[in-house]
Scaffold this motif. Structure first.
Motif, PDB file in Angstrom:
ATOM      1  N   GLY A 255       0.816  -1.211   0.000  1.00 26.83           N
ATOM      2  CA  GLY A 255       0.000   0.000   0.000  1.00 26.83           C
ATOM      3  C   GLY A 255       0.845   1.255   0.000  1.00 26.83           C
ATOM      4  N   TYR A 256       1.944   1.253   0.759  1.00 30.68           N
ATOM      5  CA  TYR A 256       2.835   2.416   0.771  1.00 30.68           C
ATOM      6  C   TYR A 256       3.559   2.560  -0.563  1.00 30.68           C
ATOM      7  CZ  TYR A 256       1.984   1.780   5.752  1.00 30.68           C
ATOM      8  OH  TYR A 256       1.377   1.618   6.963  1.00 30.68           O
ATOM      9  N   MET A 283      13.770   7.917  -5.394  1.00 27.56           N
ATOM     10  CA  MET A 283      14.671   6.964  -4.746  1.00 27.56           C
ATOM     11  C   MET A 283      13.936   6.152  -3.672  1.00 27.56           C
ATOM     12  SD  MET A 283      18.321   8.971  -4.492  1.00 27.56           S
ATOM     13  CE  MET A 283      17.659  10.479  -3.766  1.00 27.56           C
ATOM     14  N   ASP A 284      13.087   6.814  -2.892  1.00 31.28           N
ATOM     15  CA  ASP A 284      12.330   6.100  -1.862  1.00 31.28           C
ATOM     16  C   ASP A 284      11.400   5.061  -2.487  1.00 31.28           C
ATOM     17  OD1 ASP A 284      13.546   7.485   0.146  1.00 31.28           O
ATOM     18  OD2 ASP A 284      11.843   8.817   0.566  1.00 31.28           O
ATOM     19  N   ALA A 285      10.743   5.441  -3.582  1.00 31.83           N
ATOM     20  CA  ALA A 285       9.822   4.521  -4.250  1.00 31.83           C
ATOM     21  C   ALA A 285      10.562   3.287  -4.752  1.00 31.83           C
ATOM     22  CB  ALA A 285       9.112   5.226  -5.404  1.00 31.83           C
ATOM     23  N   HIS A 286      11.726   3.501  -5.374  1.00 31.15           N
ATOM     24  CA  HIS A 286      12.504   2.364  -5.880  1.00 31.15           C
ATOM     25  C   HIS A 286      13.050   1.521  -4.732  1.00 31.15           C
ATOM     26  CE1 HIS A 286      12.506   2.923 -10.206  1.00 31.15           C
ATOM     27  NE2 HIS A 286      12.667   4.224 -10.036  1.00 31.15           N
ATOM     28  N   ALA A 287      13.526   2.179  -3.674  1.00 28.28           N
ATOM     29  CA  ALA A 287      14.084   1.443  -2.536  1.00 28.28           C
ATOM     30  C   ALA A 287      13.026   0.559  -1.885  1.00 28.28           C
ATOM     31  CB  ALA A 287      14.665   2.421  -1.515  1.00 28.28           C
ATOM     32  N   LEU A 288      11.818   1.098  -1.707  1.00 24.81           N
ATOM     33  CA  LEU A 288      10.760   0.310  -1.082  1.00 24.81           C
ATOM     34  C   LEU A 288      10.374  -0.874  -1.953  1.00 24.81           C
ATOM     35  CD1 LEU A 288       8.848  -0.025   1.286  1.00 24.81           C
ATOM     36  CD2 LEU A 288       7.221   1.488   0.133  1.00 24.81           C
ATOM     37  N   ILE A 309       9.286  -7.182   7.728  1.00 23.74           N
ATOM     38  CA  ILE A 309       7.973  -6.551   7.657  1.00 23.74           C
ATOM     39  C   ILE A 309       7.998  -5.230   8.419  1.00 23.74           C
ATOM     40  CG2 ILE A 309       5.569  -6.773   8.391  1.00 23.74           C
ATOM     41  CD1 ILE A 309       5.796  -9.765   7.833  1.00 23.74           C
ATOM     42  N   SER A 310       8.655  -5.209   9.570  1.00 27.07           N
ATOM     43  CA  SER A 310       8.745  -3.978  10.356  1.00 27.07           C
ATOM     44  C   SER A 310       9.564  -2.921   9.629  1.00 27.07           C
ATOM     45  CB  SER A 310       9.369  -4.271  11.728  1.00 27.07           C
ATOM     46  OG  SER A 310       8.481  -5.010  12.535  1.00 27.07           O
ATOM     47  N   VAL A 311      10.660  -3.323   9.003  1.00 27.47           N
ATOM     48  CA  VAL A 311      11.479  -2.370   8.238  1.00 27.47           C
ATOM     49  C   VAL A 311      10.658  -1.759   7.108  1.00 27.47           C
ATOM     50  CG1 VAL A 311      13.460  -2.138   6.692  1.00 27.47           C
ATOM     51  CG2 VAL A 311      13.683  -3.451   8.815  1.00 27.47           C
ATOM     52  N   LEU A 312       9.933  -2.601   6.379  1.00 30.26           N
ATOM     53  CA  LEU A 312       9.128  -2.118   5.260  1.00 30.26           C
ATOM     54  C   LEU A 312       8.011  -1.197   5.726  1.00 30.26           C
ATOM     55  CD1 LEU A 312       8.907  -5.467   3.269  1.00 30.26           C
ATOM     56  CD2 LEU A 312      10.036  -3.386   2.489  1.00 30.26           C
ATOM     57  N   LYS A 313       7.380  -1.566   6.837  1.00 25.74           N
ATOM     58  CA  LYS A 313       6.282  -0.756   7.361  1.00 25.74           C
ATOM     59  C   LYS A 313       6.793   0.612   7.799  1.00 25.74           C
ATOM     60  CE  LYS A 313       2.757   0.725   9.928  1.00 25.74           C
ATOM     61  NZ  LYS A 313       2.685   1.962  10.730  1.00 25.74           N
ATOM     62  N   THR A 371       2.709   1.302  15.434  1.00 24.89           N
ATOM     63  CA  THR A 371       3.305   2.636  15.321  1.00 24.89           C
ATOM     64  C   THR A 371       4.770   2.563  14.914  1.00 24.89           C
ATOM     65  OG1 THR A 371       4.031   2.697  17.629  1.00 24.89           O
ATOM     66  CG2 THR A 371       1.778   3.432  17.172  1.00 24.89           C
ATOM     67  N   SER A 372       5.280   3.688  14.427  1.00 28.14           N
ATOM     68  CA  SER A 372       6.693   3.745  14.063  1.00 28.14           C
ATOM     69  C   SER A 372       7.583   3.438  15.264  1.00 28.14           C
ATOM     70  CB  SER A 372       7.042   5.133  13.503  1.00 28.14           C
ATOM     71  OG  SER A 372       6.448   5.328  12.236  1.00 28.14           O
ATOM     72  N   GLU A 373       7.171   3.865  16.445  1.00 26.56           N
ATOM     73  CA  GLU A 373       7.971   3.601  17.647  1.00 26.56           C
ATOM     74  C   GLU A 373       8.042   2.101  17.933  1.00 26.56           C
ATOM     75  OE1 GLU A 373       6.695   7.696  17.493  1.00 26.56           O
ATOM     76  OE2 GLU A 373       5.544   5.830  17.388  1.00 26.56           O
ATOM     77  N   ILE A 374       6.910   1.411  17.782  1.00 32.74           N
ATOM     78  CA  ILE A 374       6.891  -0.044  17.986  1.00 32.74           C
ATOM     79  C   ILE A 374       7.764  -0.735  16.948  1.00 32.74           C
ATOM     80  CG2 ILE A 374       5.438  -2.093  17.875  1.00 32.74           C
ATOM     81  CD1 ILE A 374       5.094  -0.550  20.457  1.00 32.74           C
TER      82      ILE A 374
END
Length: 389
Positions: A255-256, A283-288, A309-313, A371-374
């Motif tokens: 989705g991102y 660059m972010d789009a290609h990296a993801l 999964i956490s890195v991608l999220k 969350t990003s913190e989690i």
């Protein structure tokens, strides 16, 4: 890198494209927009049923649950074709992606027929009751309680930020059934119909727009729930909760990635400064996509990789927020992006949401699904090997 697929996956893609060409609702038919993430306009209910009946709703499911036992790569190309046309296949995402999936995994055959299939077909909609005023990301701190007498549960407590609750027919609610148990034990999951006496649903307006109401505060006062509405084992709801969030997270990064692709189309750089920001977006789009493709390959081999999964999220949600902020900064918020989308969600106006509204919505991306913190805690512990805080 160019991601390619075997002939059988491409044949699967071609069959799905042919289905879309034949069955996709006309634009004039799709005028009515949903009011919340648990409100499905009638035309969209018909569209969801057509997908279910033809096995294209959630292809990874078996046919009786609206799928065709598709593999991970086939599910990926299915999602890619939907994204390419900006098609939202359903308007009750938590119902399909979390609640019905959890019922299929943990529910009884009776619950499959009574709840899961109607949710998948769009006959009813569902909301997820997890967060509370004193327990947001920390589900184990929940205080909503349910007394059990062998035949029924009696629920008292309060849930907050329950998306779509005011339009939902049922809420999958996590409650504490053994207050004497350890923090992560003594939790149970209950299906609670929203027309049950003792339930009060209060919609909460957001900063996005006065008529954009999705969040709710839900209060339970002596709410009686039959024993057969227990999902999974009594006091073992933590397992159901982890499974619920797992269903949501597995392909969440897609989705991102799709949102970044859409931003590449919607945001046109007009100055040198804009071009620098646009380059970061590219660059972010290609990296993801590259990191996601690597995770996809591992998943296709059957390898579980929670940390990936956490890195991608984390990366995906924050990249979308950063890119949308850049677009807002460069346009001054005065321009509306040019968007061609048959099924844009939660948009009562015929035009696309402006950049300011789109930016405000990105804050939900860094909260929903963990969350990003989690996510940073998970990465610290499982990737970097750091001790628990």
């Amino acid at each position: 890198m160019k991601l390619t697929f075997d002939d059988d996956v491409e044949a699967f893609r071609a069959e799905f494209i042919a289905f879309l060409d034949q069955h996709l609702p006309a634009e004039a038919e799709a005028d009515e927009r949903p009011n919340s993430t648990a409100h499905i306009p009638e035309w969209a209910r018909r569209w969801q049923r057509v997908q279910f009946d033809n096995g294209w709703l959630l292809p990874g499911h078996p046919p009786r649950f609206g799928g065709r036992d598709a593999g991970v790569l086939e599910q990926y190309v299915h999602r890619r074709e939907l994204a390419a046309r900006r098609i939202y296949q359903n308007f009750n995402p938590q119902g399909l992606g979390i609640i019905a999936a959890s019922l299929i995994t943990f529910g009884t055959p009776e619950q499959h027929e009574r709840w899961a299939v109607p949710i998948l077909r769009g006959d009813i909609t569902a909301a997820l009751g997890m967060s509370e005023p004193e327990a947001g990301s920390d589900l184990a701190a929940l205080r909503t309680r349910a007394r059990f007498d062998g035949e029924r549960f009696v629920v008292d407590g309060r849930k907050l930020w329950t998306s779509g609750a005011h339009d939902a027919d049922v809420i999958l609610t996590f409650v504490r059934t053994d207050p004497a148990a350890a923090k992560h034990r003594g939790i149970s999951a209950l299906l609670i119909p929203t027309d049950t006496p003792g339930i009060e649903r209060r919609p909460i307006a957001t900063i996005c727009a006065a008529d954009d109401v999705d969040f709710n505060e839900v209060t339970f006062t002596e709410v009686e729930v039959p024993a057969e509405n227990l999902v999974g084992e009594l006091h073992r709801g933590w397992k159901v909760a982890n499974g619920s969030l797992g269903h949501e997270r597995n392909l969440l990064w897609l989705g991102y990635a799709d949102r970044l692709d859409h931003l590449l189309t919607d945001f046109t750089p007009g100055t040198e400064l804009d071009a620098d920001r646009y380059a970061r977006l590219v660059m972010d789009a290609h990296a993801l996509r590259l990191m996601g493709s690597a995770a996809l390959a591992r998943a296709a081999r059957g390898d579980a990789d929670t940390a990936a999964i956490s890195v991608l999220k984390l990366f995906g949600s924050e990249a979308v927020q950063r890119a949308t902020e850049d677009a807002l900064t460069d346009t001054g918020g005065l321009e509306h992006p040019t968007v061609t989308s048959l099924f844009s969600p939660l948009n009562p106006e015929p035009t696309a949401p402006g950049w300011f509204e789109r930016y405000l919505r990105t804050f939900a991306h860094t909260v929903a699904g963990g969350t990003s913190e989690i996510q940073r805690n998970i990465i610290a512990q499982h990737v970097l090997g750091l001790p628990r805080p």
